[in-house]
Design a protein around this motif. Sequence first.
Motif, PDB file in Angstrom:
ATOM      1  N   SER B  29       0.907  -1.266  -0.026  1.00  0.00           N
ATOM      2  CA  SER B  29      -0.126  -0.097  -0.136  1.00  0.00           C
ATOM      3  C   SER B  29       0.907   1.234  -0.143  1.00  0.00           C
ATOM      4  O   SER B  29       0.487   2.407  -0.544  1.00  0.00           O
ATOM      5  CB  SER B  29      -0.988   0.131   1.207  1.00  0.00           C
ATOM      6  OG  SER B  29      -0.107   0.141   2.401  1.00  0.00           O
ATOM      7  N   ASP B  30       1.905   1.116   0.692  1.00  0.00           N
ATOM      8  CA  ASP B  30       2.986   2.453   0.608  1.00  0.00           C
ATOM      9  C   ASP B  30       3.432   2.606  -0.636  1.00  0.00           C
ATOM     10  O   ASP B  30       3.472   3.656  -1.287  1.00  0.00           O
ATOM     11  CB  ASP B  30       4.158   2.140   1.647  1.00  0.00           C
ATOM     12  CG  ASP B  30       3.896   2.311   2.840  1.00  0.00           C
ATOM     13  OD1 ASP B  30       2.570   1.753   3.655  1.00  0.00           O
ATOM     14  OD2 ASP B  30       4.533   3.010   3.744  1.00  0.00           O
ATOM     15  N   LEU B  31       3.673   1.560  -1.519  1.00  0.00           N
ATOM     16  CA  LEU B  31       4.267   1.790  -3.024  1.00  0.00           C
ATOM     17  C   LEU B  31       3.241   2.274  -3.649  1.00  0.00           C
ATOM     18  O   LEU B  31       3.685   3.180  -4.405  1.00  0.00           O
ATOM     19  CB  LEU B  31       4.701   0.221  -3.427  1.00  0.00           C
ATOM     20  CG  LEU B  31       5.224   0.169  -4.745  1.00  0.00           C
ATOM     21  CD1 LEU B  31       6.401   1.073  -4.999  1.00  0.00           C
ATOM     22  CD2 LEU B  31       5.635  -1.095  -5.349  1.00  0.00           C
ATOM     23  N   GLU B  32       2.102   2.050  -3.570  1.00  0.00           N
ATOM     24  CA  GLU B  32       1.006   2.488  -4.392  1.00  0.00           C
ATOM     25  C   GLU B  32       0.678   3.918  -4.054  1.00  0.00           C
ATOM     26  O   GLU B  32       0.601   4.579  -4.976  1.00  0.00           O
ATOM     27  CB  GLU B  32      -0.377   1.771  -4.025  1.00  0.00           C
ATOM     28  CG  GLU B  32      -0.282   0.215  -4.601  1.00  0.00           C
ATOM     29  CD  GLU B  32      -1.591  -0.482  -4.413  1.00  0.00           C
ATOM     30  OE1 GLU B  32      -2.385   0.089  -3.459  1.00  0.00           O
ATOM     31  OE2 GLU B  32      -1.523  -1.528  -4.554  1.00  0.00           O
ATOM     32  N   ARG B  33       0.875   4.227  -2.858  1.00  0.00           N
ATOM     33  CA  ARG B  33       0.710   5.664  -2.502  1.00  0.00           C
ATOM     34  C   ARG B  33       1.850   6.606  -2.820  1.00  0.00           C
ATOM     35  O   ARG B  33       1.640   7.771  -3.496  1.00  0.00           O
ATOM     36  CB  ARG B  33       0.372   6.002  -0.933  1.00  0.00           C
ATOM     37  CG  ARG B  33      -0.886   5.456  -0.454  1.00  0.00           C
ATOM     38  CD  ARG B  33      -1.218   5.995   0.984  1.00  0.00           C
ATOM     39  NE  ARG B  33      -0.206   5.121   2.172  1.00  0.00           N
ATOM     40  CZ  ARG B  33       0.628   6.079   2.651  1.00  0.00           C
ATOM     41  NH1 ARG B  33       0.718   7.050   2.890  1.00  0.00           N
ATOM     42  NH2 ARG B  33       1.412   5.289   3.541  1.00  0.00           N
ATOM     43  N   TYR B  34       2.984   5.809  -2.764  1.00  0.00           N
ATOM     44  CA  TYR B  34       4.240   6.720  -3.260  1.00  0.00           C
ATOM     45  C   TYR B  34       4.284   6.965  -4.602  1.00  0.00           C
ATOM     46  O   TYR B  34       4.500   7.812  -5.275  1.00  0.00           O
ATOM     47  CB  TYR B  34       5.511   5.810  -3.023  1.00  0.00           C
ATOM     48  CG  TYR B  34       6.881   6.385  -3.503  1.00  0.00           C
ATOM     49  CD1 TYR B  34       7.359   7.510  -2.687  1.00  0.00           C
ATOM     50  CD2 TYR B  34       7.553   6.060  -4.589  1.00  0.00           C
ATOM     51  CE1 TYR B  34       8.600   8.123  -3.225  1.00  0.00           C
ATOM     52  CE2 TYR B  34       8.564   6.406  -5.324  1.00  0.00           C
ATOM     53  CZ  TYR B  34       9.017   7.569  -4.565  1.00  0.00           C
ATOM     54  OH  TYR B  34      10.216   8.215  -4.927  1.00  0.00           O
ATOM     55  N   LYS B  35       3.693   5.833  -5.343  1.00  0.00           N
ATOM     56  CA  LYS B  35       3.792   6.080  -7.019  1.00  0.00           C
ATOM     57  C   LYS B  35       2.687   6.966  -7.365  1.00  0.00           C
ATOM     58  O   LYS B  35       3.008   7.815  -8.414  1.00  0.00           O
ATOM     59  CB  LYS B  35       3.619   4.534  -7.359  1.00  0.00           C
ATOM     60  CG  LYS B  35       4.972   3.786  -7.459  1.00  0.00           C
ATOM     61  CD  LYS B  35       4.919   2.436  -8.416  1.00  0.00           C
ATOM     62  CE  LYS B  35       3.857   1.665  -8.330  1.00  0.00           C
ATOM     63  NZ  LYS B  35       4.162   0.433  -9.136  1.00  0.00           N
ATOM     64  N   ALA B  36       1.389   6.999  -6.577  1.00  0.00           N
ATOM     65  CA  ALA B  36       0.545   7.874  -7.021  1.00  0.00           C
ATOM     66  C   ALA B  36       0.871   9.339  -6.813  1.00  0.00           C
ATOM     67  O   ALA B  36       0.554  10.408  -7.734  1.00  0.00           O
ATOM     68  CB  ALA B  36      -0.632   7.553  -6.267  1.00  0.00           C
ATOM     69  N   ASP B  37       1.767   9.640  -5.801  1.00  0.00           N
ATOM     70  CA  ASP B  37       2.145  10.864  -5.481  1.00  0.00           C
ATOM     71  C   ASP B  37       3.393  11.174  -4.771  1.00  0.00           C
ATOM     72  O   ASP B  37       2.992  11.072  -3.523  1.00  0.00           O
ATOM     73  CB  ASP B  37       0.908  11.803  -4.948  1.00  0.00           C
ATOM     74  CG  ASP B  37       1.255  13.216  -4.806  1.00  0.00           C
ATOM     75  OD1 ASP B  37       2.435  13.736  -4.864  1.00  0.00           O
ATOM     76  OD2 ASP B  37       0.150  14.153  -4.726  1.00  0.00           O
ATOM     77  N   PRO B  38       4.592  10.866  -5.145  1.00  0.00           N
ATOM     78  CA  PRO B  38       5.710  10.862  -4.414  1.00  0.00           C
ATOM     79  C   PRO B  38       5.804  11.902  -3.253  1.00  0.00           C
ATOM     80  O   PRO B  38       6.317  11.708  -2.104  1.00  0.00           O
ATOM     81  CB  PRO B  38       6.644  10.971  -5.138  1.00  0.00           C
ATOM     82  CG  PRO B  38       6.282  10.592  -6.595  1.00  0.00           C
ATOM     83  CD  PRO B  38       5.083  11.087  -6.444  1.00  0.00           C
ATOM     84  N   ASP B  39       5.598  13.266  -3.651  1.00  0.00           N
ATOM     85  CA  ASP B  39       5.603  14.628  -2.873  1.00  0.00           C
ATOM     86  C   ASP B  39       4.699  14.348  -1.656  1.00  0.00           C
ATOM     87  O   ASP B  39       5.085  14.595  -0.540  1.00  0.00           O
ATOM     88  CB  ASP B  39       5.319  15.807  -3.593  1.00  0.00           C
ATOM     89  CG  ASP B  39       6.584  15.934  -4.623  1.00  0.00           C
ATOM     90  OD1 ASP B  39       7.656  15.780  -4.370  1.00  0.00           O
ATOM     91  OD2 ASP B  39       6.303  16.650  -5.688  1.00  0.00           O
ATOM     92  N   ARG B  40       3.489  13.988  -2.113  1.00  0.00           N
ATOM     93  CA  ARG B  40       2.781  13.747  -0.814  1.00  0.00           C
ATOM     94  C   ARG B  40       2.817  12.647   0.178  1.00  0.00           C
ATOM     95  O   ARG B  40       2.623  12.782   1.513  1.00  0.00           O
ATOM     96  CB  ARG B  40       1.022  13.636  -1.533  1.00  0.00           C
ATOM     97  CG  ARG B  40      -0.008  13.617  -0.544  1.00  0.00           C
ATOM     98  CD  ARG B  40      -1.287  13.456  -1.257  1.00  0.00           C
ATOM     99  NE  ARG B  40      -2.264  13.568  -0.108  1.00  0.00           N
ATOM    100  CZ  ARG B  40      -3.601  13.331  -0.432  1.00  0.00           C
ATOM    101  NH1 ARG B  40      -4.085  13.134  -1.815  1.00  0.00           N
ATOM    102  NH2 ARG B  40      -4.726  13.314   0.381  1.00  0.00           N
TER     103      ARG B  40
END
Lengths: 276, 105
Positions: B29-40
């Motif tokens: 889930s962290d990878l998905e959130r990171y790929k969706a918006d790294p800055d956020r």
Amino acid sequence: MAEVVGVYATSHTPVMLNFPNAIPDADRKEIFDAFTTVGDELRALRPDAVVIISDDHVHNFFLNNLPAFCIGATDFYPTPVEHWLKAEKRVLAGHGSLGAYLVTMALQEGFDPAFSMDLTLDHGVLTPLELAGIAGEVAVVPILVNCVQPPLPTMSRALQWGRFLAKALRSFPEDLRIAVLATGGLSHDISTPRMGMVNEDFDRKFLALLAGGDDAALVDYAAGHVDEAGNGAEEVRTWLIAHGAARGVFEQIYYKPMPDWYTGIGLGRWALQEKA
Amino acid sequence: MTRNWRHPVPTPDCYAMSRILYDIHHHESDLERYKADPDRYMASSPLSARLKAAIRDNDIGAMYLEGVNPLLLRAHCLGLRIPESEFVASLRAIEHIVREENDHG
């Protein structure tokens, strides 16, 4: 009492499984044949447990809590932890009571290991077992030594750990046949500007010193020259532990530098001087 | 003298950068959130904008120089499917910096 029936060491690298064809066919066959030799010999020894000395590649442990030495003390170990490793997912049988005994003995003898009853093992343990053809056939006791994030235990301490194991394994109060398999090294560099470098001179000198019988020279060489052999070469600590545990004479089974696998590939065994 | 490691003990920045790489490559889930918006994803990290940018921009060489754990850099390459040639090129590009540091002790 338990008996140490065999001590072996091999290199490991995930590219053996993920990119086996990155090296010439003849080299790959030589290397895989050497692993098969180790597997056949281990199987013939009929071990009740194989103590596998390896390192955790920042999966079970992170910088928030990173033991210098950790002994697995449970009866099963899922593997591999890497989702990208081209290996069958399986659960390796463990020998929890032997692991627990080693933790207890280590603390009594002035060593201070961590222990874990929840390890998902990585390619460091699985790759040699897979290539040797014995994954799933043997119960394992993982001993994980930090070779991946400074500050690292010294090379000298690794040899001391091996000497401790030599005593502790043979004092386990059950009629157990125990083998030791160290995995790691030889020279290689991961994620540095030197990545792809293999230091054949280091590897051959280290192997020669293992066979030479001068442990002080062996440790001094490893400590003094590991920076020339790459961050992955820090894993020779596992070989030093096996060397201390063996009380025997090292014999090289195979060595060849494999820069296209990023690693110097070595395999060896110790001719044991005593068998209970 | 050539050295295997950037720091004898990780710095706080090194820890914080490694923490991000560890989390995104061990929790799907962290990878998905990171790929969706790294800055956020990295917004709450104490890292400076420069170091966050090094992660976001896959500047492997910069991350190496900061002392990010090399095994996590490797996982980052494999996990984000960074081409091997780009990964190695980014490391080779800072070779002269490392060599100069080593030459000067």
